[in-house]
Design a protein around this motif. Structure first.
Motif, PDB file in Angstrom:
ATOM      1  N   ILE A  48     -36.676 -60.678  38.499  1.00 26.89           N
ATOM      2  CA  ILE A  48     -37.073 -61.148  37.173  1.00 26.89           C
ATOM      3  C   ILE A  48     -36.532 -60.237  36.083  1.00 26.89           C
ATOM      4  CG2 ILE A  48     -39.195 -62.139  38.110  1.00 26.89           C
ATOM      5  CD1 ILE A  48     -40.705 -59.875  36.687  1.00 26.89           C
ATOM      6  N   LEU A  49     -35.718 -59.243  36.443  1.00 25.75           N
ATOM      7  CA  LEU A  49     -35.182 -58.311  35.461  1.00 25.75           C
ATOM      8  C   LEU A  49     -33.657 -58.293  35.420  1.00 25.75           C
ATOM      9  CD1 LEU A  49     -37.510 -55.206  36.035  1.00 25.75           C
ATOM     10  CD2 LEU A  49     -37.657 -56.887  34.196  1.00 25.75           C
ATOM     11  N   PHE A  50     -33.016 -58.327  36.597  1.00 24.53           N
ATOM     12  CA  PHE A  50     -31.574 -58.079  36.666  1.00 24.53           C
ATOM     13  C   PHE A  50     -30.835 -59.224  37.342  1.00 24.53           C
ATOM     14  CE2 PHE A  50     -33.852 -54.012  37.120  1.00 24.53           C
ATOM     15  CZ  PHE A  50     -33.386 -53.331  36.014  1.00 24.53           C
ATOM     16  N   GLU A  51     -29.606 -59.436  36.889  1.00 26.77           N
ATOM     17  CA  GLU A  51     -28.683 -60.283  37.637  1.00 26.77           C
ATOM     18  C   GLU A  51     -28.168 -59.458  38.822  1.00 26.77           C
ATOM     19  OE1 GLU A  51     -28.334 -63.315  37.109  1.00 26.77           O
ATOM     20  OE2 GLU A  51     -28.884 -63.661  35.003  1.00 26.77           O
ATOM     21  N   SER A  52     -27.675 -60.146  39.839  1.00 23.79           N
ATOM     22  CA  SER A  52     -27.168 -59.454  41.028  1.00 23.79           C
ATOM     23  C   SER A  52     -26.051 -58.486  40.661  1.00 23.79           C
ATOM     24  CB  SER A  52     -26.645 -60.484  42.044  1.00 23.79           C
ATOM     25  OG  SER A  52     -26.116 -59.842  43.177  1.00 23.79           O
ATOM     26  N   GLY A  53     -26.220 -57.217  41.085  1.00 22.44           N
ATOM     27  CA  GLY A  53     -25.207 -56.199  40.855  1.00 22.44           C
ATOM     28  C   GLY A  53     -25.198 -55.618  39.455  1.00 22.44           C
ATOM     29  N   SER A  54     -26.120 -56.074  38.583  1.00 24.87           N
ATOM     30  CA  SER A  54     -26.135 -55.597  37.203  1.00 24.87           C
ATOM     31  C   SER A  54     -27.248 -54.571  37.011  1.00 24.87           C
ATOM     32  CB  SER A  54     -26.354 -56.768  36.239  1.00 24.87           C
ATOM     33  OG  SER A  54     -26.548 -56.288  34.911  1.00 24.87           O
ATOM     34  N   ILE A  55     -27.015 -53.668  36.057  1.00 23.55           N
ATOM     35  CA  ILE A  55     -28.029 -52.656  35.765  1.00 23.55           C
ATOM     36  C   ILE A  55     -28.801 -52.971  34.481  1.00 23.55           C
ATOM     37  CG2 ILE A  55     -26.698 -50.865  36.912  1.00 23.55           C
ATOM     38  CD1 ILE A  55     -25.957 -49.827  34.071  1.00 23.55           C
ATOM     39  N   PHE A  56     -28.383 -53.994  33.761  1.00 23.91           N
ATOM     40  CA  PHE A  56     -28.997 -54.287  32.466  1.00 23.91           C
ATOM     41  C   PHE A  56     -30.042 -55.391  32.593  1.00 23.91           C
ATOM     42  CE2 PHE A  56     -24.670 -52.759  31.513  1.00 23.91           C
ATOM     43  CZ  PHE A  56     -25.003 -51.619  30.810  1.00 23.91           C
ATOM     44  N   VAL A  57     -31.180 -55.170  31.971  1.00 23.25           N
ATOM     45  CA  VAL A  57     -32.237 -56.177  31.975  1.00 23.25           C
ATOM     46  C   VAL A  57     -31.740 -57.413  31.231  1.00 23.25           C
ATOM     47  CG1 VAL A  57     -34.589 -56.717  31.227  1.00 23.25           C
ATOM     48  CG2 VAL A  57     -34.037 -54.420  32.081  1.00 23.25           C
ATOM     49  N   ARG A  58     -31.956 -58.569  31.805  1.00 17.78           N
ATOM     50  CA  ARG A  58     -31.509 -59.818  31.195  1.00 17.78           C
ATOM     51  C   ARG A  58     -32.185 -60.018  29.834  1.00 17.78           C
ATOM     52  NH1 ARG A  58     -32.512 -63.323  36.628  1.00 17.78           N
ATOM     53  NH2 ARG A  58     -34.597 -62.566  36.135  1.00 17.78           N
ATOM     54  N   ASN A  59     -31.457 -60.630  28.915  1.00 15.58           N
ATOM     55  CA  ASN A  59     -31.974 -60.823  27.557  1.00 15.58           C
ATOM     56  C   ASN A  59     -33.317 -61.540  27.565  1.00 15.58           C
ATOM     57  OD1 ASN A  59     -29.771 -59.543  26.405  1.00 15.58           O
ATOM     58  ND2 ASN A  59     -28.601 -61.456  26.167  1.00 15.58           N
ATOM     59  N   ARG A  60     -33.441 -62.533  28.421  1.00 15.79           N
ATOM     60  CA  ARG A  60     -34.675 -63.331  28.432  1.00 15.79           C
ATOM     61  C   ARG A  60     -35.861 -62.549  28.988  1.00 15.79           C
ATOM     62  NH1 ARG A  60     -31.605 -65.686  32.669  1.00 15.79           N
ATOM     63  NH2 ARG A  60     -32.614 -65.626  34.728  1.00 15.79           N
ATOM     64  N   ASP A  61     -35.586 -61.419  29.657  1.00 18.36           N
ATOM     65  CA  ASP A  61     -36.665 -60.623  30.249  1.00 18.36           C
ATOM     66  C   ASP A  61     -36.952 -59.340  29.472  1.00 18.36           C
ATOM     67  OD1 ASP A  61     -37.128 -62.385  32.398  1.00 18.36           O
ATOM     68  OD2 ASP A  61     -35.381 -61.577  33.444  1.00 18.36           O
ATOM     69  N   GLU A  62     -36.224 -59.125  28.379  1.00 17.97           N
ATOM     70  CA  GLU A  62     -36.464 -57.915  27.587  1.00 17.97           C
ATOM     71  C   GLU A  62     -37.865 -57.909  26.986  1.00 17.97           C
ATOM     72  OE1 GLU A  62     -33.463 -57.275  24.692  1.00 17.97           O
ATOM     73  OE2 GLU A  62     -31.907 -56.754  26.164  1.00 17.97           O
ATOM     74  N   ASP A  63     -38.339 -59.079  26.575  1.00 18.42           N
ATOM     75  CA  ASP A  63     -39.693 -59.155  26.002  1.00 18.42           C
ATOM     76  C   ASP A  63     -40.742 -58.767  27.041  1.00 18.42           C
ATOM     77  OD1 ASP A  63     -38.719 -59.913  23.556  1.00 18.42           O
ATOM     78  OD2 ASP A  63     -39.031 -62.059  23.882  1.00 18.42           O
ATOM     79  N   LEU A  64     -40.503 -59.187  28.291  1.00 15.16           N
ATOM     80  CA  LEU A  64     -41.429 -58.816  29.368  1.00 15.16           C
ATOM     81  C   LEU A  64     -41.483 -57.299  29.518  1.00 15.16           C
ATOM     82  CD1 LEU A  64     -43.220 -59.406  31.820  1.00 15.16           C
ATOM     83  CD2 LEU A  64     -41.123 -59.634  33.173  1.00 15.16           C
ATOM     84  N   ALA A  65     -40.308 -56.656  29.499  1.00 20.53           N
ATOM     85  CA  ALA A  65     -40.262 -55.195  29.626  1.00 20.53           C
ATOM     86  C   ALA A  65     -40.990 -54.520  28.467  1.00 20.53           C
ATOM     87  CB  ALA A  65     -38.812 -54.733  29.691  1.00 20.53           C
TER      88      ALA A  65
END
Length: 251
Positions: free
Chosen positions: A134-151
């Protein structure tokens, strides 16, 4: 003549009066070795008990243990009070962490995230587990834009008074990764923890000096990597809220 014979017989009798001080000496040596053994165990309470017992036994003169205890009575009482206070503080801290866990669980229920976020009280502190999916795309280190609010919402749940130290750790499954950016899951997990921590710290109410990040790669699985569901559980970010009062290690 008979009187002379009796006198000679009496003179041949061996004087055994020396046995009494010799026995006392052996007893004192035994007591000394017992005391030395007790001191080697570094247990002040046992030492004082033994000292009192021996002093009450060896009466009539200076007691064999009549010298200052390694921990005077006043200091021993103070030590007992300190331990009691530490225990009370530890119990109070556990209650505060339970209150924080309750608030986080209410948030999870409200957002319908029970299958994505978990909380648990461990020996180390309050642990929040977030599924990587629910945070990252596969192989990515950056939190997805749509999940930044959750963080950012999670960051609000970490605001406590007084503030606690927090460790953010990244974890992966055991599927090898090797691309132009990362050579191992270990590197991927470290950078995910760092990037997620940076997002949390956009909250000005959190103190950066209390945060640290770790990466464990695939080396701390919580489920079986042999199944798809197990690998999904192993891909996670954990937030550990440390108690203010750390557990005392046994001496």
């Amino acid at each position: 003549m008979a009187r002379r014979k009796r006198k000679e017989k009496h003179e041949e009798h061996v004087d055994e009066s020396w046995l009494i001080p010799y026995a006392d000496l052996l007893t004192l040596l035994l007591a000394l070795f017992i005391v030395l053994f007790a001191m080697s165990s570094i247990d002040a309470n046992k030492f004082q008990m033994m000292a009192r017992a021996f002093n009450s036994t060896f009466v009539g003169g200076t007691g064999v243990l009549e010298y200052p205890s390694p921990t005077p009575d006043g200091e021993m009482e103070q030590l007992d009070m300190t331990k009691t206070e530490q225990k009370q503080e530890s119990e109070q801290e556990i209650e505060k962490l339970k209150e924080a866990e309750k608030k986080i669980r209410e948030y999870i229920d409200k957002k319908g995230l029970n299958d994505k976020l978990k909380t648990s009280l461990t020996d180390e502190g309050l642990l929040i587990t977030i599924n990587n999916d629910i945070l990252f795309e596969s192989g990515s280190i950056f939190v997805r834009n749509r999940d930044e609010d959750l963080a950012k919402e999670i960051s609000q749940l970490l605001v406590m008074e007084p503030p606690r130290s927090i460790i953010v750790s990244g974890h992966t499954d055991n599927i090898p990764i090797k691309n132009a950016q990362f050579e191992s899951n270990w590197e991927l997990s470290v950078m995910r923890a760092v990037e997620f921590m940076k997002l949390l710290l956009t909250n000005p109410s959190l103190s950066p000096e209390l945060f640290s990040a770790k990466g464990y790669g695939e080396f701390r699985p919580i489920s079986d990597n042999g199944t798809k569901l197990g690998r999904q559980k192993n891909r996670r970010v954990e937030i550990l809220i440390l108690p203010l009062v750390q557990k005392q290690q046994p001496v």
